[in-house]
Design a protein around this motif. Structure first.
Motif, PDB file in Angstrom:
ATOM      1  N   VAL A 175      34.412  29.754  39.289  1.00  0.00           N
ATOM      2  CA  VAL A 175      35.684  30.045  39.311  1.00  0.00           C
ATOM      3  C   VAL A 175      35.770  31.600  39.154  1.00  0.00           C
ATOM      4  O   VAL A 175      36.317  32.371  40.065  1.00  0.00           O
ATOM      5  CB  VAL A 175      36.575  29.363  38.613  1.00  0.00           C
ATOM      6  CG1 VAL A 175      37.895  29.885  38.693  1.00  0.00           C
ATOM      7  CG2 VAL A 175      36.623  28.073  38.792  1.00  0.00           C
ATOM      8  N   VAL A 176      35.066  32.108  38.109  1.00  0.00           N
ATOM      9  CA  VAL A 176      35.039  33.591  37.482  1.00  0.00           C
ATOM     10  C   VAL A 176      34.569  34.434  38.635  1.00  0.00           C
ATOM     11  O   VAL A 176      34.997  35.365  39.348  1.00  0.00           O
ATOM     12  CB  VAL A 176      34.587  33.610  36.382  1.00  0.00           C
ATOM     13  CG1 VAL A 176      34.219  35.253  36.116  1.00  0.00           C
ATOM     14  CG2 VAL A 176      35.265  33.129  35.229  1.00  0.00           C
ATOM     15  N   CYS A 177      33.486  33.982  39.159  1.00  0.00           N
ATOM     16  CA  CYS A 177      32.632  34.709  40.354  1.00  0.00           C
ATOM     17  C   CYS A 177      33.231  34.780  41.574  1.00  0.00           C
ATOM     18  O   CYS A 177      33.399  35.810  42.269  1.00  0.00           O
ATOM     19  CB  CYS A 177      31.108  34.329  40.203  1.00  0.00           C
ATOM     20  SG  CYS A 177      30.034  34.682  38.872  1.00  0.00           S
ATOM     21  N   SER A 178      33.835  33.593  41.683  1.00  0.00           N
ATOM     22  CA  SER A 178      34.713  33.498  43.059  1.00  0.00           C
ATOM     23  C   SER A 178      35.929  34.346  43.196  1.00  0.00           C
ATOM     24  O   SER A 178      36.297  35.180  43.925  1.00  0.00           O
ATOM     25  CB  SER A 178      35.252  32.201  43.176  1.00  0.00           C
ATOM     26  OG  SER A 178      34.122  31.189  43.503  1.00  0.00           O
ATOM     27  N   PHE A 179      36.774  34.535  41.820  1.00  0.00           N
ATOM     28  CA  PHE A 179      37.806  35.362  41.927  1.00  0.00           C
ATOM     29  C   PHE A 179      37.215  36.975  41.948  1.00  0.00           C
ATOM     30  O   PHE A 179      37.904  37.924  42.495  1.00  0.00           O
ATOM     31  CB  PHE A 179      38.497  35.252  40.738  1.00  0.00           C
ATOM     32  CG  PHE A 179      39.462  34.141  40.590  1.00  0.00           C
ATOM     33  CD1 PHE A 179      40.349  33.842  41.900  1.00  0.00           C
ATOM     34  CD2 PHE A 179      39.560  33.176  39.607  1.00  0.00           C
ATOM     35  CE1 PHE A 179      41.211  32.899  41.807  1.00  0.00           C
ATOM     36  CE2 PHE A 179      40.518  32.166  39.996  1.00  0.00           C
ATOM     37  CZ  PHE A 179      41.366  31.891  41.016  1.00  0.00           C
ATOM     38  N   LEU A 180      36.225  37.149  41.124  1.00  0.00           N
ATOM     39  CA  LEU A 180      35.668  38.435  41.302  1.00  0.00           C
ATOM     40  C   LEU A 180      35.090  38.882  42.686  1.00  0.00           C
ATOM     41  O   LEU A 180      35.268  40.028  43.082  1.00  0.00           O
ATOM     42  CB  LEU A 180      34.512  38.617  40.227  1.00  0.00           C
ATOM     43  CG  LEU A 180      34.887  38.899  38.574  1.00  0.00           C
ATOM     44  CD1 LEU A 180      33.787  38.639  38.025  1.00  0.00           C
ATOM     45  CD2 LEU A 180      35.840  40.206  38.455  1.00  0.00           C
ATOM     46  N   GLY A 181      34.341  37.893  43.257  1.00  0.00           N
ATOM     47  CA  GLY A 181      34.154  38.364  44.541  1.00  0.00           C
ATOM     48  C   GLY A 181      35.161  38.654  45.799  1.00  0.00           C
ATOM     49  O   GLY A 181      35.196  39.417  46.378  1.00  0.00           O
ATOM     50  N   LEU A 182      36.201  37.659  45.595  1.00  0.00           N
ATOM     51  CA  LEU A 182      37.350  38.091  46.563  1.00  0.00           C
ATOM     52  C   LEU A 182      38.144  39.362  46.153  1.00  0.00           C
ATOM     53  O   LEU A 182      38.206  40.029  47.146  1.00  0.00           O
ATOM     54  CB  LEU A 182      38.271  37.076  46.348  1.00  0.00           C
ATOM     55  CG  LEU A 182      38.016  35.607  46.813  1.00  0.00           C
ATOM     56  CD1 LEU A 182      38.805  34.422  46.464  1.00  0.00           C
ATOM     57  CD2 LEU A 182      37.920  35.630  48.254  1.00  0.00           C
ATOM     58  N   PHE A 183      37.707  39.715  44.980  1.00  0.00           N
ATOM     59  CA  PHE A 183      38.661  41.040  44.298  1.00  0.00           C
ATOM     60  C   PHE A 183      37.905  42.303  45.049  1.00  0.00           C
ATOM     61  O   PHE A 183      38.560  43.134  45.669  1.00  0.00           O
ATOM     62  CB  PHE A 183      38.933  40.991  42.850  1.00  0.00           C
ATOM     63  CG  PHE A 183      39.253  42.408  42.580  1.00  0.00           C
ATOM     64  CD1 PHE A 183      40.516  43.021  42.621  1.00  0.00           C
ATOM     65  CD2 PHE A 183      38.073  43.142  41.893  1.00  0.00           C
ATOM     66  CE1 PHE A 183      40.598  44.449  42.274  1.00  0.00           C
ATOM     67  CE2 PHE A 183      38.456  44.607  41.525  1.00  0.00           C
ATOM     68  CZ  PHE A 183      39.540  45.057  41.602  1.00  0.00           C
ATOM     69  N   PHE A 184      36.717  42.093  44.711  1.00  0.00           N
ATOM     70  CA  PHE A 184      35.603  43.187  45.284  1.00  0.00           C
ATOM     71  C   PHE A 184      35.653  43.497  46.750  1.00  0.00           C
ATOM     72  O   PHE A 184      35.575  44.571  47.401  1.00  0.00           O
ATOM     73  CB  PHE A 184      34.318  43.079  44.528  1.00  0.00           C
ATOM     74  CG  PHE A 184      34.243  43.572  43.370  1.00  0.00           C
ATOM     75  CD1 PHE A 184      34.549  44.779  42.829  1.00  0.00           C
ATOM     76  CD2 PHE A 184      33.803  42.636  42.280  1.00  0.00           C
ATOM     77  CE1 PHE A 184      34.331  45.384  41.645  1.00  0.00           C
ATOM     78  CE2 PHE A 184      33.975  43.055  40.965  1.00  0.00           C
ATOM     79  CZ  PHE A 184      33.970  44.560  40.512  1.00  0.00           C
ATOM     80  N   ALA A 185      35.559  41.896  47.370  1.00  0.00           N
ATOM     81  CA  ALA A 185      35.599  42.048  48.847  1.00  0.00           C
ATOM     82  C   ALA A 185      37.169  42.652  49.468  1.00  0.00           C
ATOM     83  O   ALA A 185      36.936  43.106  50.546  1.00  0.00           O
ATOM     84  CB  ALA A 185      35.592  40.487  49.333  1.00  0.00           C
ATOM     85  N   SER A 186      38.261  42.558  48.667  1.00  0.00           N
ATOM     86  CA  SER A 186      39.347  43.248  49.087  1.00  0.00           C
ATOM     87  C   SER A 186      39.549  44.577  48.911  1.00  0.00           C
ATOM     88  O   SER A 186      40.389  45.315  49.544  1.00  0.00           O
ATOM     89  CB  SER A 186      40.450  42.467  48.507  1.00  0.00           C
ATOM     90  OG  SER A 186      40.586  42.971  47.237  1.00  0.00           O
ATOM     91  N   LEU A 187      38.757  45.377  48.213  1.00  0.00           N
ATOM     92  CA  LEU A 187      38.841  46.607  47.875  1.00  0.00           C
ATOM     93  C   LEU A 187      38.528  47.539  48.973  1.00  0.00           C
ATOM     94  O   LEU A 187      39.372  48.552  49.236  1.00  0.00           O
ATOM     95  CB  LEU A 187      37.619  47.074  46.687  1.00  0.00           C
ATOM     96  CG  LEU A 187      38.214  46.597  45.268  1.00  0.00           C
ATOM     97  CD1 LEU A 187      37.131  47.057  44.197  1.00  0.00           C
ATOM     98  CD2 LEU A 187      39.211  47.265  44.872  1.00  0.00           C
ATOM     99  N   PRO A 188      37.635  47.221  50.014  1.00  0.00           N
ATOM    100  CA  PRO A 188      37.292  47.961  51.018  1.00  0.00           C
ATOM    101  C   PRO A 188      38.786  48.432  52.041  1.00  0.00           C
ATOM    102  O   PRO A 188      39.073  49.409  52.528  1.00  0.00           O
ATOM    103  CB  PRO A 188      36.463  47.661  51.836  1.00  0.00           C
ATOM    104  CG  PRO A 188      35.737  46.930  50.946  1.00  0.00           C
ATOM    105  CD  PRO A 188      36.518  46.385  49.912  1.00  0.00           C
TER     106      PRO A 188
END
Length: 518
Positions: A212-225
């Motif tokens: 869950v933690v890695c999924s949220f972090l992944g989505l956050f970093f994917a949204s940054l660009p």
């Protein structure tokens, strides 16, 4: 076939300002707007630049922590305690101890929180899984001599800091504390046996929680660009993903509840220090708020902005409090409370005065540590507020510098203010430490997945305050047992149905505190 035949059989491109059309064998291929390639190249360039910058920043961060961590944070192991000023002196149950030579199993960061202060509450709330006799036997090895004890004082010194609000005299035989300890030991001994791991490791994040933690972090970093590129939807999406990432890992990590490896707990908060400086959070939240919840002049959360808000009777009433419950006032204050208040004004004031909200003392940092802390705050200001003005037109830059920060701040405030500040919990107190933790907290939306994930498990606030080093993913399983024990001992177990009821109760309390006391 000669070249002239090849040339005659080939079609010629027909171009204009709007499109490129290729004609071949009397068929027309659909036009392709000429500016799409430039957009793609710009997006690709920004993405590569952002990813390269993040990778470089992460590498630099981890290298600095590994190389200079003990110097920057003063969280030193015995090998690093070489000077008299490095001695780790603390007071527990009215006895003084020199823990400079103690290799704490939880790491030097956790132990360092005890330096120069009364650490009784920290000790009692963090050591459920070690028998008290063994714990006291370990401490006895480090007790200072009676002569030296008379010369020692806490960082603040004086009567206010020396008198505990709790009665610890019967803690070893207290039925409420004993039942709580039996509950968590039985639960995690069984869990550890089933998973084939140690009992302490069983209290930390499970593989599912890490996913869950890695999924949220992944989505956050994917949204940054897309956020950096200026896509309008992401002024809402990215700050919400930032909140979901931080509330589901950052808070647990700073409570030593994410991993049984102290280095992971100490390092990962620096991956996204958006909520606060981790060093400042340890003092404000762990040492202050958790040890002395809702206690006047002890809990720093009662005095974040006393000029604007009055949520506790210990705060002097001002005319500015009259309208604090109005929607427009509350919306404005909640929108700036995190970015401007917690992250900047409170931090600067604490750094200068070496006291967080005048109630939690800070040890004077080294020059290198101070420089690193100030540098970190400058980076936060740049990331949170300044960079849009270097990329976007002024109007859009102003939006990008305010709206995302306001959304993140609102997420933070709605998930923190409703847990302790209402008419039931706001002024509750008990001299029994564990009973005090229970009655000054309120759960909301237990069993509701939205409440659970959006709050990062903070909706199980009672269990969290009783067991701060246990990962939030385990708190739902403990809640029924805690409720049963509270009922057995006549301790209030405060719970409301969800966000709506919790917010309503909070603002009713805010309105009641707006009235000038007689």
């Amino acid at each position: 076939m000669d070249s002239s035949n090849i040339s005659s059989s080939s079609s010629s491109p027909v171009c204009n300002d709007d499109e490129v059309v290729q004609v071949q064998n009397n068929n027309v291929i659909m036009p392709w707007p000429s500016n799409d390639f430039s957009s793609f190249r710009a997006f690709d360039s920004n993405t590569c630049l952002l990813c390269t910058g993040m990778a470089a920043a992460l590498y630099t961060m981890f290298w600095l922590i590994r190389r200079y961590g003990p110097v920057l944070t003063k969280a030193k192991s015995p090998a690093h305690r070489k000077n008299e000023s490095d001695r780790l002196i603390t007071r527990i149950h009215d006895k003084w101890y020199d823990l400079s030579g103690f290799e704490h199993p939880g790491g030097p960061v956790a132990l360092g929180l005890a330096k120069g202060r009364d650490a009784t509450a920290l000790l009692e709330s963090h050591h459920f899984f070690i028998h008290r006799k063994k714990l006291l036997r370990i401490l006895a090895k480090y007790e200072v001599s009676p002569d030296e004890a008379t010369t020692l004082s806490t960082l603040l010194g004086g009567k206010r800091n020396d008198d505990s609000p709790y009665d610890w005299s019967d803690i070893e035989t207290d039925g409420f504390a004993s039942d709580l300890r039996e509950l968590v030991v039985d639960h995690f001994e069984s869990l550890a046996k089933d998973r084939g791991i140690g009992i302490v490791e069983a209290t930390k994040a499970t593989p599912k929680r890490w996913f869950v933690v890695c999924s949220f972090l992944g989505l956050f970093f994917a949204s940054l660009p897309l956020f950096v590129q200026g896509r309008w939807a992401f002024i809402v999406v990215t700050p919400i993903l930032a909140w979901l990432s931080i509330t589901n890992y950052w808070h647990d990590s700073l409570h030593f509840a994410l991993s049984s490896n102290w280095r992971i707990n100490a390092t990962l908060p620096y991956l996204l220090p958006l909520l606060s400086s981790p060093w400042m959070w340890y003092h404000h939240h762990n040492i202050g708020h958790h040890a002395y919840t809702n206690i006047a002049h002890r809990d720093p959360d009662l005095a974040h902005a006393p000029q604007l808000m009055r949520e506790h009777e210990s705060i002097k009433w001002r005319p500015s409090h009259l309208n604090q419950a109005r929607f427009s006032n509350a919306l404005f204050i909640w929108s700036i409370a995190h970015g401007i208040g917690l992250n900047l004004l409170n931090d600067v004031r604490a750094t200068v005065k070496l006291s967080y909200n005048n109630v939690v003392s800070l040890e004077k940092p080294s020059m290198l540590g101070l420089a690193a802390h100030i540098g970190g705050r400058f980076i936060y200001v740049y990331v949170a507020f300044l960079w849009p003005f270097m990329v976007f037109p002024l109007f859009k830059a102003m939006i990008w510098a305010t709206i995302p920060n306001a959304i993140f701040s609102l997420c933070f405030m709605v998930n923190t203010q409703i847990n302790h500040l209402n008419d039931i919990c706001g002024h509750a107190s008990d001299t029994n430490f564990f009973k005090h933790q229970a009655i000054t907290a309120q759960n909301f939306g237990n069993g509701n997945l939205f409440c659970y994930y959006f709050s990062g498990g903070l909706n199980y606030q009672i269990e969290h305050h009783l067991f701060p080093t246990i990962n939030h993913c385990h708190l739902p399983a403990l809640s029924a047992g805690v409720k049963r024990i509270c009922k057995k001992h006549g301790v209030a177990y405060n719970h409301v149905s969800g966000y709506g009821e919790a917010i309503s109760e909070h603002f009713a309390h805010t309105a009641s505190m707006a009235t000038k006391p007689h």
